[in-house]
Scaffold this motif. Structure first.
Motif, mmCIF file in Angstrom:
data_model
loop_
_atom_site.group_PDB
_atom_site.id
_atom_site.type_symbol
_atom_site.label_atom_id
_atom_site.label_comp_id
_atom_site.label_asym_id
_atom_site.label_seq_id
_atom_site.Cartn_x
_atom_site.Cartn_y
_atom_site.Cartn_z
ATOM 1 N N ALA A 46 120.113 7.007 98.647
ATOM 2 C CA ALA A 46 119.536 7.691 99.804
ATOM 3 C C ALA A 46 120.555 8.580 100.503
ATOM 4 O O ALA A 46 121.744 8.272 100.551
ATOM 5 N N ASP A 47 120.067 9.700 101.034
ATOM 6 C CA ASP A 47 120.911 10.641 101.767
ATOM 7 C C ASP A 47 120.139 11.123 102.991
ATOM 8 O O ASP A 47 119.130 11.817 102.847
ATOM 9 N N PRO A 48 120.551 10.719 104.178
ATOM 10 C CA PRO A 48 121.733 9.913 104.480
ATOM 11 C C PRO A 48 121.546 8.451 104.063
ATOM 12 O O PRO A 48 120.423 7.995 103.903
ATOM 13 N N ARG A 49 122.636 7.749 103.913
ATOM 14 C CA ARG A 49 122.589 6.359 103.490
ATOM 15 C C ARG A 49 122.043 5.490 104.638
ATOM 16 O O ARG A 49 122.485 5.631 105.782
ATOM 17 N N PRO A 50 121.096 4.604 104.357
ATOM 18 C CA PRO A 50 120.551 3.733 105.406
ATOM 19 C C PRO A 50 121.634 2.860 106.026
ATOM 20 O O PRO A 50 122.518 2.364 105.341
ATOM 21 N N ARG A 51 121.503 2.659 107.331
ATOM 22 C CA ARG A 51 122.418 1.751 108.032
ATOM 23 C C ARG A 51 121.749 0.419 108.355
ATOM 24 O O ARG A 51 122.426 -0.536 108.727
ATOM 25 N N VAL A 52 120.417 0.394 108.215
ATOM 26 C CA VAL A 52 119.669 -0.854 108.390
ATOM 27 C C VAL A 52 118.595 -0.913 107.305
ATOM 28 O O VAL A 52 117.910 0.086 107.046
ATOM 29 N N ALA A 53 118.453 -2.075 106.676
ATOM 30 C CA ALA A 53 117.395 -2.292 105.687
ATOM 31 C C ALA A 53 116.457 -3.365 106.203
ATOM 32 O O ALA A 53 116.886 -4.476 106.522
#
Length: 203
Positions: A46-53
């Motif tokens: 993912a772009d931007p990379r997730p900070r919460v899943a």
């Protein structure tokens, strides 16, 4: 913006979460998946990379607890928040031990879910208050790792011989483990013992 990933194998539920959180001005859903083993690859890509899943407990390919552990191991800077129908103290303990930063049930109001995402992204821990209170008065799982393995193998009603083949033990040893599980759960038989373990969130 807080980029997030949503993992849930139920398309309607996942779509609802995407829609609910997508309207928040500071939260952006950048990835979604329906399997536990897709979480880490989806975060990487993912772009931007997730900070919460946001992770469901039960999914094909490993559930949310396994995915939370895999995220911690991968060290991708993505925190995990379990969002599940199964609000059980055993699951809460397993999730926190696996590295999850939060645990909420799916009937949490949308505004509270959004706030939980913000708090988890900020490095805080968020737990459903009622479940946290319940866990204080619920005993830890009394089953050994081998007893848990045998109990999981018995979930579909398999015979002792089938269970023995699955866990690479002799039928006699499996019977001994099942007897111990029945005794520890206070159940009338192994089927009731399995139900007890499932309802307690031990499996």
């Amino acid at each position: 913006m807080i980029p997030i990933l949503i993992a849930d194998d139920q398309h309607l539920v996942r779509g609802a979460l995407v829609a609910l959180l997508g309207i928040e001005r500071d939260i952006e859903v950048v990835a979604e998946c329906g399997r536990g083993d897709e979480v880490v690859p989806a975060v990487r890509l993912a772009d931007p990379r997730p900070r919460v899943a946001l992770l469901d407990i039960e999914m094909p390919g490993g559930g949310g607890i396994e995915a939370a552990a895999a995220l911690r191991e991968a060290n991708l800077g993505c925190r995990s928040l379990i969002v599940t129908t199964f609000g059980r103290p055993g699951y809460l303990r397993q999730a926190l031990a696996a590295g999850a930063s939060g645990f909420l049930v799916k009937d949490t109001p949308p505004e509270q879910l959004a706030e939980a995402v913000r708090r988890v992204e900020g490095g805080l821990r968020v737990v459903d208050p009622a479940l946290a209170e319940e866990s204080l008065f619920t005993p830890d799982c009394p089953l050994t790792p081998r007893e848990l393995e045998v109990t999981r193998a018995a979930r579909d009603g398999a015979s002792v011989r089938e269970i023995a083949a699955r866990v690479y033990l002799s039928p006699g040893t499996v019977r001994n483990h099942l007897s111990a599980v029945i005794g520890k759960t206070g159940a009338a038989n192994r089927h009731a013992a399995v139900r007890h373990a499932e309802e307690a969130g031990w499996l």
